[in-house]
Design a protein around this motif. Structure first.
Motif, PDB file in Angstrom:
ATOM      1  N   GLU A  64       0.851  -1.205   0.000  1.00 56.98           N
ATOM      2  CA  GLU A  64       0.000   0.000   0.000  1.00 56.98           C
ATOM      3  C   GLU A  64       0.877   1.242   0.000  1.00 56.98           C
ATOM      4  O   GLU A  64       1.747   1.381   0.836  1.00 56.98           O
ATOM      5  CB  GLU A  64      -0.901  -0.038   1.245  1.00 56.98           C
ATOM      6  CG  GLU A  64      -1.625   1.250   1.569  1.00 56.98           C
ATOM      7  CD  GLU A  64      -2.489   1.790   0.436  1.00 56.98           C
ATOM      8  OE1 GLU A  64      -3.300   1.035  -0.121  1.00 56.98           O
ATOM      9  OE2 GLU A  64      -2.327   2.987   0.108  1.00 56.98           O
ATOM     10  N   ASN A  72     -10.477   4.901  -1.350  1.00 58.54           N
ATOM     11  CA  ASN A  72     -11.929   5.057  -1.403  1.00 58.54           C
ATOM     12  C   ASN A  72     -12.629   4.313  -0.269  1.00 58.54           C
ATOM     13  O   ASN A  72     -13.728   4.686   0.139  1.00 58.54           O
ATOM     14  CB  ASN A  72     -12.461   4.562  -2.751  1.00 58.54           C
ATOM     15  CG  ASN A  72     -11.986   5.463  -3.879  1.00 58.54           C
ATOM     16  OD1 ASN A  72     -11.523   6.570  -3.634  1.00 58.54           O
ATOM     17  ND2 ASN A  72     -12.091   4.979  -5.104  1.00 58.54           N
ATOM     18  N   THR A  73     -11.975   3.248   0.228  1.00 55.15           N
ATOM     19  CA  THR A  73     -12.582   2.498   1.327  1.00 55.15           C
ATOM     20  C   THR A  73     -12.861   3.423   2.511  1.00 55.15           C
ATOM     21  O   THR A  73     -13.920   3.329   3.139  1.00 55.15           O
ATOM     22  CB  THR A  73     -11.662   1.339   1.741  1.00 55.15           C
ATOM     23  OG1 THR A  73     -11.519   0.469   0.620  1.00 55.15           O
ATOM     24  CG2 THR A  73     -12.218   0.582   2.926  1.00 55.15           C
ATOM     25  N   THR A  77     -19.506   6.604   1.315  1.00 55.29           N
ATOM     26  CA  THR A  77     -20.685   6.852   2.148  1.00 55.29           C
ATOM     27  C   THR A  77     -21.333   5.555   2.632  1.00 55.29           C
ATOM     28  O   THR A  77     -22.448   5.569   3.130  1.00 55.29           O
ATOM     29  CB  THR A  77     -21.721   7.707   1.391  1.00 55.29           C
ATOM     30  OG1 THR A  77     -21.924   7.148   0.095  1.00 55.29           O
ATOM     31  CG2 THR A  77     -21.234   9.129   1.226  1.00 55.29           C
ATOM     32  N   ILE A  79     -22.905   2.870   1.649  1.00 53.12           N
ATOM     33  CA  ILE A  79     -24.211   2.281   1.339  1.00 53.12           C
ATOM     34  C   ILE A  79     -24.030   0.856   0.813  1.00 53.12           C
ATOM     35  O   ILE A  79     -23.200   0.614  -0.065  1.00 53.12           O
ATOM     36  CB  ILE A  79     -24.981   3.138   0.314  1.00 53.12           C
ATOM     37  CG1 ILE A  79     -25.221   4.536   0.895  1.00 53.12           C
ATOM     38  CG2 ILE A  79     -26.305   2.462  -0.075  1.00 53.12           C
ATOM     39  CD1 ILE A  79     -25.809   5.517  -0.097  1.00 53.12           C
ATOM     40  N   VAL A 208       4.080   0.811  -5.193  1.00 56.88           N
ATOM     41  CA  VAL A 208       4.528  -0.022  -6.304  1.00 56.88           C
ATOM     42  C   VAL A 208       4.838   0.916  -7.471  1.00 56.88           C
ATOM     43  O   VAL A 208       3.989   1.720  -7.873  1.00 56.88           O
ATOM     44  CB  VAL A 208       3.450  -1.051  -6.693  1.00 56.88           C
ATOM     45  CG1 VAL A 208       3.806  -1.740  -8.002  1.00 56.88           C
ATOM     46  CG2 VAL A 208       3.282  -2.066  -5.574  1.00 56.88           C
ATOM     47  N   GLY A 369     -18.442   0.473  -5.059  1.00 56.88           N
ATOM     48  CA  GLY A 369     -17.842  -0.834  -4.773  1.00 56.88           C
ATOM     49  C   GLY A 369     -17.747  -1.210  -3.313  1.00 56.88           C
ATOM     50  O   GLY A 369     -17.437  -2.355  -2.992  1.00 56.88           O
ATOM     51  N   PHE A 370     -18.012  -0.266  -2.408  1.00 52.71           N
ATOM     52  CA  PHE A 370     -17.858  -0.615  -0.991  1.00 52.71           C
ATOM     53  C   PHE A 370     -18.765  -1.785  -0.625  1.00 52.71           C
ATOM     54  O   PHE A 370     -18.370  -2.728   0.053  1.00 52.71           O
ATOM     55  CB  PHE A 370     -18.156   0.589  -0.097  1.00 52.71           C
ATOM     56  CG  PHE A 370     -18.152   0.250   1.366  1.00 52.71           C
ATOM     57  CD1 PHE A 370     -16.958  -0.018   2.020  1.00 52.71           C
ATOM     58  CD2 PHE A 370     -19.338   0.162   2.085  1.00 52.71           C
ATOM     59  CE1 PHE A 370     -16.945  -0.375   3.365  1.00 52.71           C
ATOM     60  CE2 PHE A 370     -19.337  -0.189   3.428  1.00 52.71           C
ATOM     61  CZ  PHE A 370     -18.138  -0.461   4.066  1.00 52.71           C
ATOM     62  N   LYS A 371     -20.001  -1.708  -1.088  1.00 55.09           N
ATOM     63  CA  LYS A 371     -21.004  -2.726  -0.770  1.00 55.09           C
ATOM     64  C   LYS A 371     -20.561  -4.120  -1.178  1.00 55.09           C
ATOM     65  O   LYS A 371     -21.017  -5.106  -0.647  1.00 55.09           O
ATOM     66  CB  LYS A 371     -22.311  -2.399  -1.488  1.00 55.09           C
ATOM     67  CG  LYS A 371     -22.167  -2.426  -3.011  1.00 55.09           C
ATOM     68  CD  LYS A 371     -23.478  -2.209  -3.729  1.00 55.09           C
ATOM     69  CE  LYS A 371     -24.005  -0.807  -3.609  1.00 55.09           C
ATOM     70  NZ  LYS A 371     -23.171   0.209  -4.287  1.00 55.09           N
TER      71      LYS A 371
HETATM   72  C1  LIG Z   1     -17.139   9.835  -1.946  1.00 54.87           C
HETATM   73  C2  LIG Z   1     -17.375   8.388  -2.253  1.00 54.87           C
HETATM   74  C3  LIG Z   1     -18.582   7.793  -1.898  1.00 54.87           C
HETATM   75  C4  LIG Z   1     -18.818   6.448  -2.167  1.00 54.87           C
HETATM   76  N1  LIG Z   1     -19.973   5.891  -1.714  1.00 54.87           N
HETATM   77  C5  LIG Z   1     -20.173   4.561  -1.855  1.00 54.87           C
HETATM   78  C6  LIG Z   1     -21.316   3.947  -1.269  1.00 54.87           C
HETATM   79  O1  LIG Z   1     -22.137   4.587  -0.614  1.00 54.87           O
HETATM   80  N2  LIG Z   1     -21.490   2.605  -1.447  1.00 54.87           N
HETATM   81  C7  LIG Z   1     -20.601   1.857  -2.156  1.00 54.87           C
HETATM   82  O2  LIG Z   1     -20.824   0.658  -2.305  1.00 54.87           O
HETATM   83  N3  LIG Z   1     -19.473   2.410  -2.696  1.00 54.87           N
HETATM   84  C8  LIG Z   1     -19.241   3.745  -2.564  1.00 54.87           C
HETATM   85  N4  LIG Z   1     -18.112   4.316  -3.099  1.00 54.87           N
HETATM   86  C9  LIG Z   1     -17.178   3.490  -3.885  1.00 54.87           C
HETATM   87  C10 LIG Z   1     -16.259   2.689  -2.980  1.00 54.87           C
HETATM   88  O3  LIG Z   1     -15.642   3.540  -2.049  1.00 54.87           O
HETATM   89  C11 LIG Z   1     -15.179   1.985  -3.778  1.00 54.87           C
HETATM   90  O4  LIG Z   1     -15.723   1.301  -4.884  1.00 54.87           O
HETATM   91  C12 LIG Z   1     -14.447   0.942  -2.928  1.00 54.87           C
HETATM   92  O5  LIG Z   1     -14.169   1.436  -1.642  1.00 54.87           O
HETATM   93  C13 LIG Z   1     -13.175   0.536  -3.614  1.00 54.87           C
HETATM   94  O6  LIG Z   1     -12.382  -0.225  -2.731  1.00 54.87           O
HETATM   95  P1  LIG Z   1     -10.932  -0.641  -3.141  1.00 54.87           P
HETATM   96  O7  LIG Z   1     -10.389  -1.440  -2.034  1.00 54.87           O
HETATM   97  O8  LIG Z   1     -10.964  -1.246  -4.499  1.00 54.87           O
HETATM   98  O9  LIG Z   1     -10.180   0.771  -3.352  1.00 54.87           O
HETATM   99  P2  LIG Z   1      -9.378   1.717  -2.343  1.00 54.87           P
HETATM  100  O10 LIG Z   1      -9.923   1.688  -0.975  1.00 54.87           O
HETATM  101  O11 LIG Z   1      -9.267   3.048  -3.026  1.00 54.87           O
HETATM  102  O12 LIG Z   1      -7.969   1.015  -2.301  1.00 54.87           O
HETATM  103  C14 LIG Z   1      -7.005   1.087  -3.337  1.00 54.87           C
HETATM  104  C15 LIG Z   1      -5.671   1.285  -2.686  1.00 54.87           C
HETATM  105  O13 LIG Z   1      -4.633   1.150  -3.656  1.00 54.87           O
HETATM  106  C16 LIG Z   1      -3.582   1.980  -3.259  1.00 54.87           C
HETATM  107  N5  LIG Z   1      -2.674   2.194  -4.375  1.00 54.87           N
HETATM  108  C17 LIG Z   1      -2.916   2.853  -5.527  1.00 54.87           C
HETATM  109  N6  LIG Z   1      -1.822   2.867  -6.309  1.00 54.87           N
HETATM  110  C18 LIG Z   1      -0.862   2.188  -5.642  1.00 54.87           C
HETATM  111  C19 LIG Z   1       0.512   1.870  -5.922  1.00 54.87           C
HETATM  112  N7  LIG Z   1       1.095   2.257  -7.054  1.00 54.87           N
HETATM  113  N8  LIG Z   1       1.211   1.161  -4.991  1.00 54.87           N
HETATM  114  C20 LIG Z   1       0.622   0.776  -3.836  1.00 54.87           C
HETATM  115  N9  LIG Z   1      -0.657   1.045  -3.525  1.00 54.87           N
HETATM  116  C21 LIG Z   1      -1.390   1.748  -4.404  1.00 54.87           C
HETATM  117  C22 LIG Z   1      -4.296   3.240  -2.796  1.00 54.87           C
HETATM  118  O14 LIG Z   1      -3.466   4.036  -1.957  1.00 54.87           O
HETATM  119  C23 LIG Z   1      -5.511   2.677  -2.082  1.00 54.87           C
HETATM  120  O15 LIG Z   1      -5.349   2.569  -0.685  1.00 54.87           O
HETATM  121  C24 LIG Z   1     -17.841   5.676  -2.852  1.00 54.87           C
HETATM  122  C25 LIG Z   1     -16.629   6.269  -3.224  1.00 54.87           C
HETATM  123  C26 LIG Z   1     -16.380   7.610  -2.925  1.00 54.87           C
HETATM  124  C27 LIG Z   1     -15.060   8.213  -3.313  1.00 54.87           C
END
Ligand SMILES: Cc1cc2nc3c(=O)[nH]c(=O)nc-3n(C[C@H](O)[C@H](O)[C@H](O)COP(=O)(O)OP(=O)(O)OC[C@H]3O[C@@H](n4cnc5c(N)ncnc54)[C@H](O)[C@@H]3O)c2cc1C
Ligand SMILES: [Zn+2]
Lengths: 417, 101
Positions: A64, A72-73, A77, A79, A208, A369-371
């Motif tokens: 990370e 985004n995690t 919000t 949901i 990375v 994608g959180f859901k």
């Molecule tokens: C304001 C907002 C509201 C939302 N509301 C909702 C909701 O209500 N319900 C819902 O279902 N979804 C919602 N979403 C979408 C949801 O947050 C995301 O789809 C989901 O959290 C994605 O999870 P993830 O683990 O894939 O991504 P992330 O949590 O973004 O994790 C990706 C990680 O990769 C790391 N990374 C990136 N590049 C590199 C690199 N080169 N080397 C090492 N690490 C790296 C980043 O630092 C990050 O920590 C919302 C998003 C936002 C921004």
């Protein structure tokens, strides 16, 4: 791992909660791993957890660039719902709903999943038709979803203004009772603690910067800010940064990254019983257990990596919320922020093998994608471990953009959380 | 909110007067029946999604209605150049250097 229990809580009370152990280690990277996951968001951590737990693959690192759960995690919000239109999506999100229900017990960590119901408002004749079509499709796919008249909607959510004389009158609503919210940070932390306990190394503050491929094209490892790390397999779970990471392996993606914003109010007493969302006016609202109103807005119209968004976007959302819930007009907002969401042309995620042997990608979750976090990690771990997709994520390939078998939630769900 | 300059009207206006239409200089395959599936995928769906200096299309929807292009740094959201549709793509690396990136 020290299991959390009522007894532990009582014991630690005697030492004023000063002696709780660390929840996970902060190891230095080893020279080689069986699997390296890029990105410690909820999806990456869940993938590592299920790799270790369900597939016995424990020589795993999650790398990370910032802190775990800081993408985004930790910005969404929260949901949770599964009433998507197409069977492929309903199956994927319903798989997650199944896992949400037992997640706190499985992880021995309170993720505060609260199925308080998600109500999606319809403001136009078109909205009503779309919502009812969803309800019928969901019923056939075995997914809970029901229609409410404006009066029934207000009964379910008393603060709702159902006057006909407002800019966006409520013409009805679709309600998924099993939908709700969960505590986003706890999801990341719970998976991190569980994965760490099974031997997974979580390496934070380590970006990375390159993906090395051998003569045969297969992956050999990752270049990082802490040096080269060998890896037999690499899973990229980098949300908004997926295009930049996949570029390192020479794979170009059908993705665009947009800022999406949210904001929270000052905390108040319980005043809002459920989740209400409106795709038509890009307004999403619920109340956290701390008492803050959690409000989600729309995306900006241009791609950006700035993690901030335009103020007119949040203004638009706040305008609509003030009309729908007039008694929130005097609430003060405490913080607002943006996250960078990776959007595919059909608004469905990609959980897939890639043209590069040993390279897998989980991305394109966009604004919603959180859901899916538990389900996504679960089927993606299967994909990496077996080198073939799970039945549920089999349709979510990169190749669908070549074959034309799109899963078009864009037309179906507009943009939805 | 961004301030956007329309090279047709020669005015700088609030972003809400404009609509952003994504990556610029993507040419439609000139001979569709001879175009491979891969090239169709690249044309229709694959995008550079650049983190850094990038050329994109804008349209002055609440003004002259015409298309133009802009070069923007997608990290700071600062515009580096505006030019009319049909003009060739500027040297992005040179623009990035000029901007001290
Ligand atoms: C304001 C907002 C509201 C939302 N509301 C909702 C909701 O209500 N319900 C819902 O279902 N979804 C919602 N979403 C979408 C949801 O947050 C995301 O789809 C989901 O959290 C994605 O999870 P993830 O683990 O894939 O991504 P992330 O949590 O973004 O994790 C990706 C990680 O990769 C790391 N990374 C990136 N590049 C590199 C690199 N080169 N080397 C090492 N690490 C790296 C980043 O630092 C990050 O920590 C919302 C998003 C936002 C921004
Ligand atoms: Zn103009």
């Amino acid at each position: 791992m020290k299991r959390y229990s009522f007894l532990e809580l009582a014991k630690n009370a005697f030492s004023a909660h000063q002696n709780w152990g660390r929840q996970w280690r902060s190891p230095e990277p080893k020279a080689e791993y069986d699997v390296v996951i890029v990105g410690a968001g909820g999806h990456g951590l869940a993938t590592a957890y299920y790799l270790a737990k369900q597939h016995g693959i424990r020589n795993v690192a999650v790398i990370e660039k910032g802190w775990l759960g800081g993408g985004n995690t930790g910005r969404n919000t929260t949901i949770v719902r599964s009433n998507y239109l197409w069977e492929e999506s309903a199956a994927l999100y319903n798989h997650a709903i199944g896992l949400w229900q037992g997640l706190s017990q499985d992880l021995n960590y309170n993720v505060m999943y609260s199925s308080r119901g998600v109500m999606m408002l319809a403001h136009t004749v078109h909205d009503v038709q779309v919502a009812q079509r969803h309800i019928h499709a969901n019923r056939l796919a075995g997914v809970q979803n029901e229609w409410l008249t404006p009066e029934q909607a207000r009964e379910y959510c008393p603060p709702l203004n159902i006057s006909k004389n407002i800019r966006y009158p409520v013409m009805g609503a679709a309600l998924q009772r099993v939908g709700g919210t969960a505590r986003h940070d706890a999801v990341a932390w719970g998976y991190a603690r569980g994965a760490d306990d099974l031997g997974v190394d979580i390496i934070q503050n380590c970006a990375v910067t390159g993906i090395k491929r051998g003569q045969d094209g297969a992956v050999e490892g990752v270049e990082t800010s802490k040096g080269f790390i060998k890896a037999k397999k690499i899973g990229v779970v980098a949300a908004g940064h997926t295009s930049t990471v996949m570029d390192m392996a020479g794979v170009r993606m059908p993705l665009e990254s947009y800022p999406l914003q949210a904001l929270v109010s000052e905390p108040v007493k319980p005043a809002f019983p459920c989740v209400v969302m409106s795709n038509t006016i890009h307004a999403y609202i619920s109340q956290s257990d701390k008492g803050e109103l959690v409000i989600g807005a729309g995306t900006d119209q241009f791609i950006s990596y700035s993690q901030t968004g335009g103020i007119h976007i949040t203004n638009h959302t706040i305008d609509a919320i003030c009309e729908l819930f007039p008694h929130f007009r005097r609430m003060r907002m405490l913080r607002n922020w943006g996250g960078i969401v990776d959007v595919t042309p059909d608004r469905s995620p990609i959980l897939s093998k890639t043209p590069v042997p040993g390279l897998y990608v989980n991305c394109g979750w966009g604004t919603g994608g959180f859901k899916a976090t538990p389900g996504s990690g679960h089927v993606f771990a299967h994909t990496i471990a077996k080198d073939e997709p799970h039945r549920i994520n089999a349709p979510f390939t990169i190749d669908r953009f070549r074959t034309g078998r799109l899963i078009d939630e864009a037309a179906a769900a507009a943009v939805a959380h | 909110m961004l301030l956007v300059y329309c090279p047709h009207c020669d005015v700088e206006r609030a972003e809400t007067e404009f609509s952003c239409r994504g990556q610029a200089h993507i040419a439609r395959p000139s001979d569709p029946s001879q175009t491979s599936d891969e090239d169709w995928v690249n044309y229709l769906y694959v995008r550079a999604n650049t983190k850094g200096v990038y050329a994109e299309r804008w349209r002055h929807i609440h003004g002259c209605g015409r298309f133009f292009n802009a070069v923007r740094d997608t990290v700071s959201d600062k515009f580096l150049k505006f030019y009319k549709a049909g003009e060739s793509m500027p040297d992005l690396e040179a623009l990035a250097k000029e901007a001290g990136k």
